[in-house]
Design a protein around this motif. Structure first.
Motif, PDB file in Angstrom:
ATOM      1  N   ALA A  38      45.660  97.864  36.364  1.00  0.00           N
ATOM      2  CA  ALA A  38      46.517  98.026  35.180  1.00  0.00           C
ATOM      3  C   ALA A  38      46.650  96.716  34.420  1.00  0.00           C
ATOM      4  O   ALA A  38      46.633  96.695  33.185  1.00  0.00           O
ATOM      5  N   TRP A  39      46.773  95.611  35.156  1.00  0.00           N
ATOM      6  CA  TRP A  39      46.940  94.317  34.493  1.00  0.00           C
ATOM      7  C   TRP A  39      45.714  93.949  33.669  1.00  0.00           C
ATOM      8  O   TRP A  39      45.828  93.617  32.481  1.00  0.00           O
ATOM      9  N   ILE A  40      44.526  93.997  34.278  1.00  0.00           N
ATOM     10  CA  ILE A  40      43.328  93.589  33.546  1.00  0.00           C
ATOM     11  C   ILE A  40      43.014  94.562  32.414  1.00  0.00           C
ATOM     12  O   ILE A  40      42.545  94.149  31.352  1.00  0.00           O
ATOM     13  N   THR A  41      43.314  95.841  32.594  1.00  0.00           N
ATOM     14  CA  THR A  41      43.060  96.815  31.532  1.00  0.00           C
ATOM     15  C   THR A  41      43.914  96.520  30.310  1.00  0.00           C
ATOM     16  O   THR A  41      43.434  96.516  29.172  1.00  0.00           O
ATOM     17  N   ASP A  42      45.203  96.258  30.531  1.00  0.00           N
ATOM     18  CA  ASP A  42      46.114  96.008  29.413  1.00  0.00           C
ATOM     19  C   ASP A  42      45.874  94.651  28.773  1.00  0.00           C
ATOM     20  O   ASP A  42      45.885  94.521  27.543  1.00  0.00           O
ATOM     21  N   GLU A  43      45.684  93.622  29.591  1.00  0.00           N
ATOM     22  CA  GLU A  43      45.519  92.276  29.033  1.00  0.00           C
ATOM     23  C   GLU A  43      44.185  92.115  28.319  1.00  0.00           C
ATOM     24  O   GLU A  43      44.094  91.428  27.303  1.00  0.00           O
ATOM     25  N   LEU A  44      43.149  92.744  28.834  1.00  0.00           N
ATOM     26  CA  LEU A  44      41.851  92.692  28.159  1.00  0.00           C
ATOM     27  C   LEU A  44      41.899  93.466  26.849  1.00  0.00           C
ATOM     28  O   LEU A  44      41.366  93.022  25.821  1.00  0.00           O
ATOM     29  N   ASP A  45      42.525  94.652  26.913  1.00  0.00           N
ATOM     30  CA  ASP A  45      42.732  95.478  25.721  1.00  0.00           C
ATOM     31  C   ASP A  45      41.420  95.757  24.974  1.00  0.00           C
ATOM     32  O   ASP A  45      41.369  95.739  23.744  1.00  0.00           O
ATOM     33  N   GLN A  46      40.372  96.016  25.758  1.00  0.00           N
ATOM     34  CA  GLN A  46      39.063  96.362  25.204  1.00  0.00           C
ATOM     35  C   GLN A  46      38.482  97.514  26.016  1.00  0.00           C
ATOM     36  O   GLN A  46      37.749  97.284  26.981  1.00  0.00           O
ATOM     37  N   PRO A  47      38.822  98.749  25.673  1.00  0.00           N
ATOM     38  CA  PRO A  47      38.397  99.900  26.471  1.00  0.00           C
ATOM     39  C   PRO A  47      36.890  99.980  26.692  1.00  0.00           C
ATOM     40  O   PRO A  47      36.435 100.481  27.733  1.00  0.00           O
ATOM     41  N   ASP A  48      36.100  99.467  25.748  1.00  0.00           N
ATOM     42  CA  ASP A  48      34.651  99.547  25.890  1.00  0.00           C
ATOM     43  C   ASP A  48      34.114  98.569  26.927  1.00  0.00           C
ATOM     44  O   ASP A  48      32.978  98.715  27.396  1.00  0.00           O
ATOM     45  N   ARG A  49      34.930  97.583  27.335  1.00  0.00           N
ATOM     46  CA  ARG A  49      34.482  96.582  28.316  1.00  0.00           C
ATOM     47  C   ARG A  49      35.057  96.789  29.703  1.00  0.00           C
ATOM     48  O   ARG A  49      34.527  96.256  30.679  1.00  0.00           O
ATOM     49  N   ILE A  50      36.140  97.538  29.819  1.00  0.00           N
ATOM     50  CA  ILE A  50      36.877  97.555  31.081  1.00  0.00           C
ATOM     51  C   ILE A  50      36.063  98.127  32.233  1.00  0.00           C
ATOM     52  O   ILE A  50      36.163  97.659  33.372  1.00  0.00           O
ATOM     53  N   THR A  51      35.223  99.137  31.974  1.00  0.00           N
ATOM     54  CA  THR A  51      34.427  99.697  33.051  1.00  0.00           C
ATOM     55  C   THR A  51      33.476  98.658  33.636  1.00  0.00           C
ATOM     56  O   THR A  51      33.339  98.529  34.856  1.00  0.00           O
ATOM     57  N   ALA A  52      32.811  97.887  32.768  1.00  0.00           N
ATOM     58  CA  ALA A  52      31.910  96.838  33.235  1.00  0.00           C
ATOM     59  C   ALA A  52      32.667  95.775  34.025  1.00  0.00           C
ATOM     60  O   ALA A  52      32.182  95.270  35.045  1.00  0.00           O
ATOM     61  N   VAL A  53      33.879  95.442  33.579  1.00  0.00           N
ATOM     62  CA  VAL A  53      34.688  94.445  34.284  1.00  0.00           C
ATOM     63  C   VAL A  53      35.083  94.950  35.673  1.00  0.00           C
ATOM     64  O   VAL A  53      35.013  94.217  36.664  1.00  0.00           O
ATOM     65  N   LEU A  54      35.503  96.209  35.759  1.00  0.00           N
ATOM     66  CA  LEU A  54      35.894  96.767  37.052  1.00  0.00           C
ATOM     67  C   LEU A  54      34.708  96.858  38.005  1.00  0.00           C
ATOM     68  O   LEU A  54      34.845  96.625  39.219  1.00  0.00           O
ATOM     69  N   ALA A  55      33.527  97.201  37.475  1.00  0.00           N
ATOM     70  CA  ALA A  55      32.335  97.237  38.316  1.00  0.00           C
ATOM     71  C   ALA A  55      31.985  95.832  38.809  1.00  0.00           C
ATOM     72  O   ALA A  55      31.616  95.639  39.974  1.00  0.00           O
ATOM     73  N   HIS A  56      32.122  94.841  37.928  1.00  0.00           N
ATOM     74  CA  HIS A  56      31.871  93.446  38.310  1.00  0.00           C
ATOM     75  C   HIS A  56      32.878  93.001  39.358  1.00  0.00           C
ATOM     76  O   HIS A  56      32.527  92.293  40.315  1.00  0.00           O
ATOM     77  N   ALA A  57      34.137  93.411  39.210  1.00  0.00           N
ATOM     78  CA  ALA A  57      35.172  93.056  40.188  1.00  0.00           C
ATOM     79  C   ALA A  57      34.864  93.673  41.547  1.00  0.00           C
ATOM     80  O   ALA A  57      35.089  93.046  42.586  1.00  0.00           O
ATOM     81  N   ALA A  58      34.359  94.909  41.544  1.00  0.00           N
ATOM     82  CA  ALA A  58      33.997  95.551  42.809  1.00  0.00           C
ATOM     83  C   ALA A  58      32.867  94.801  43.493  1.00  0.00           C
ATOM     84  O   ALA A  58      32.865  94.633  44.724  1.00  0.00           O
ATOM     85  N   ARG A  59      31.895  94.315  42.712  1.00  0.00           N
ATOM     86  CA  ARG A  59      30.811  93.521  43.307  1.00  0.00           C
ATOM     87  C   ARG A  59      31.351  92.197  43.840  1.00  0.00           C
ATOM     88  O   ARG A  59      30.947  91.736  44.914  1.00  0.00           O
ATOM     89  N   ALA A  60      32.265  91.581  43.082  1.00  0.00           N
ATOM     90  CA  ALA A  60      32.861  90.322  43.541  1.00  0.00           C
ATOM     91  C   ALA A  60      33.618  90.527  44.850  1.00  0.00           C
ATOM     92  O   ALA A  60      33.599  89.662  45.733  1.00  0.00           O
ATOM     93  N   GLN A  61      34.275  91.665  44.960  1.00  0.00           N
ATOM     94  CA  GLN A  61      35.005  91.962  46.188  1.00  0.00           C
ATOM     95  C   GLN A  61      34.053  92.082  47.376  1.00  0.00           C
ATOM     96  O   GLN A  61      34.346  91.597  48.473  1.00  0.00           O
ATOM     97  N   LEU A  62      32.902  92.708  47.169  1.00  0.00           N
ATOM     98  CA  LEU A  62      31.940  92.884  48.250  1.00  0.00           C
ATOM     99  C   LEU A  62      31.295  91.561  48.652  1.00  0.00           C
ATOM    100  O   LEU A  62      31.166  91.261  49.845  1.00  0.00           O
ATOM    101  N   THR A  63      30.875  90.765  47.678  1.00  0.00           N
ATOM    102  CA  THR A  63      30.267  89.476  48.022  1.00  0.00           C
ATOM    103  C   THR A  63      31.302  88.524  48.626  1.00  0.00           C
ATOM    104  O   THR A  63      30.987  87.737  49.520  1.00  0.00           O
ATOM    105  N   GLY A  64      32.539  88.612  48.150  1.00  0.00           N
ATOM    106  CA  GLY A  64      33.601  87.806  48.748  1.00  0.00           C
ATOM    107  C   GLY A  64      33.868  88.203  50.187  1.00  0.00           C
ATOM    108  O   GLY A  64      34.079  87.347  51.051  1.00  0.00           O
ATOM    109  N   ALA A  65      33.844  89.509  50.444  1.00  0.00           N
ATOM    110  CA  ALA A  65      34.050  89.987  51.805  1.00  0.00           C
ATOM    111  C   ALA A  65      32.962  89.465  52.738  1.00  0.00           C
ATOM    112  O   ALA A  65      33.239  89.018  53.863  1.00  0.00           O
TER     113      ALA A  65
END
Length: 399
Positions: A112-139
């Motif tokens: 919710a935070w990144i979606t609202d603060e980014l405020d760019q619906p066309d980018r949020i899916t790519a950001v969330l997918a990138h965050a999921a990859r970051a979570q996996l490589t971080g793990a």
């Protein structure tokens, strides 16, 4: 802003996953907990998280997403650090319950935070997918770094260090996260909280698409609840236990995480459009193949391949599709609450289906329990595929 969010996601994954690797050994080897005590800890942790999930989401929607994340980091770091300082069952039960509660304040609040603060619906899916990859490589990084630290020093010391580092991330969130687009409720918060809860329930009742992903989430997490049985099956198949099976399981965990990161990179552009349902069904089909392959494998190599397939494709792909799916179909004022509903379905699936599968494993055999998981994955694939056929040409459109 995106860089700050991705860096925080990666660091949290490093500390969380590395800490849990060391803690899972500490609970058994150093604290000497019995299987029954371990099961009780898991059940209590899930139960408290299930109860606290929606209230924590409402707090994020009424008071602050940023400060919900700060609270989460403080509770999480405290629970992690304290775990390394105690070894009695009651104390460890308390630390693990607190750890479970801490995640409820982050569940949905981060998206919710990144979606609202980014405020760019066309980018949020790519950001969330990138965050999921970051979570996996971080793990994967956390498993290696903290595993090596525990090997070179002591497990309890490593646990305390990881907890202190997680506490410091609260300061990172407080200083680096902004909150320009969120409008908190300043008066009549109890009334506003109840209104937000009811609006979230109404959204779910009216949205067939959200109910669909809720049902699929319940089934998938129910099937995934057997993850703790993977090690037992691999050892039964002849996985070497000398000098230490933890080395093999760490290697498998890292392999699964890296495969997951690659899967999300390849499928990142498909997870929010017309292909989302089919990709979810395909991931469930991979779950069917993987669990059956593991159930009837003849050697540990085939079993290990099955585990990597399940952990590297099924879990990350279904999780990110579910998150993006719900995120696209809710509104800013109830976003965290709706994501909390999704998390509750995860817990319910793990608890109800997990208990049923554990009963099957106890009364029959482990391969039959794994076959039951394959049936849950099959039901998920059929559910998503049928809905995809009925909704052809309408996928990705708000209900």
């Amino acid at each position: 802003m995106v860089t700050v969010f991705l860096r925080w996601t990666w660091l949290r994954a490093v500390l969380h996953n590395g800490w849990w690797l060391v803690t899972s050994v500490y609970l058994v080897v150093d604290a000497g907990l019995s299987p029954a005590q371990l099961v009780l800890i898991g059940a209590a942790q899930s139960g408290f998280a299930l109860v606290c999930e929606v209230p924590a989401g409402v707090v994020a929607d009424t008071i602050s997403r940023k400060w919900s994340l700060v609270i989460s980091q403080v509770l999480m770091g405290t629970a992690m650090l304290t775990t390394g300082l105690v070894d009695s069952f009651p104390a460890l039960l308390a630390t693990q319950v607190l750890w479970g509660i801490s995640w409820t304040f982050a569940s949905g609040s981060d998206v919710a935070w990144i979606t609202d603060e980014l405020d760019q619906p066309d980018r949020i899916t790519a950001v969330l997918a990138h965050a999921a990859r970051a979570q996996l490589t971080g793990a994967a990084t956390g498993l290696i770094l903290l595993g090596l630290l525990a090997w070179a020093t002591r497990r309890d010391l490593t646990i305390v260090v990881a907890g202190a580092a997680m506490l410091s991330l609260a300061l990172y969130v407080a200083l680096r996260f902004t909150e320009h687009h969120f409008v908190p409720v300043r008066t009549a918060r109890w009334s506003a909280s109840w209104t937000i809860f009811r609006r979230g329930v109404t959204l779910v009742r009216r949205s067939r698409a959200i109910r669909l992903i809720f049902a699929a989430t319940f089934l998938v997490n129910g099937a995934w609840s057997v993850g703790r049985l993977f090690q037992v099956q691999l050892i039964d198949l002849g996985l070497p236990t000398d000098p230490d099976p933890t080395i093999w399981f760490t290697g498998l965990g890292v392999a699964g995480l890296l495969v997951g990161a690659l899967t999300l990179r390849l499928a990142g552009h498909r997870i929010d459009g017309a292909h989302a349902r089919n990709d979810y069904a395909l991931a469930a089909a991979v779950g069917v193949l993987g669990t059956l392959l593991l159930a009837f494998a003849r050697d540990p190599v085939v079993g290990a391949i099955a585990v990597v397939l399940i952990s590297g494709i099924v879990k990350p792909l279904t999780q990110v599709i579910g998150t993006v799916w719900v995120n696209a179909r809710t509104t800013a004022d109830i976003r965290a609450t709706t994501h909390s509903f999704l998390a509750q379905l995860e817990y319910l699936g793990e608890i109800t289906c997990g208990l049923a599968i554990a009963t099957i494993a106890r009364l029959t055999t482990l391969p039959l329990a794994l076959t039951a998981c394959a049936l849950l994955f099959t039901a998920t694939a059929v559910l998503m595929h049928e809905r995809a056929d009925r909704g052809a040409g309408r996928a990705g459109v708000h209900p």
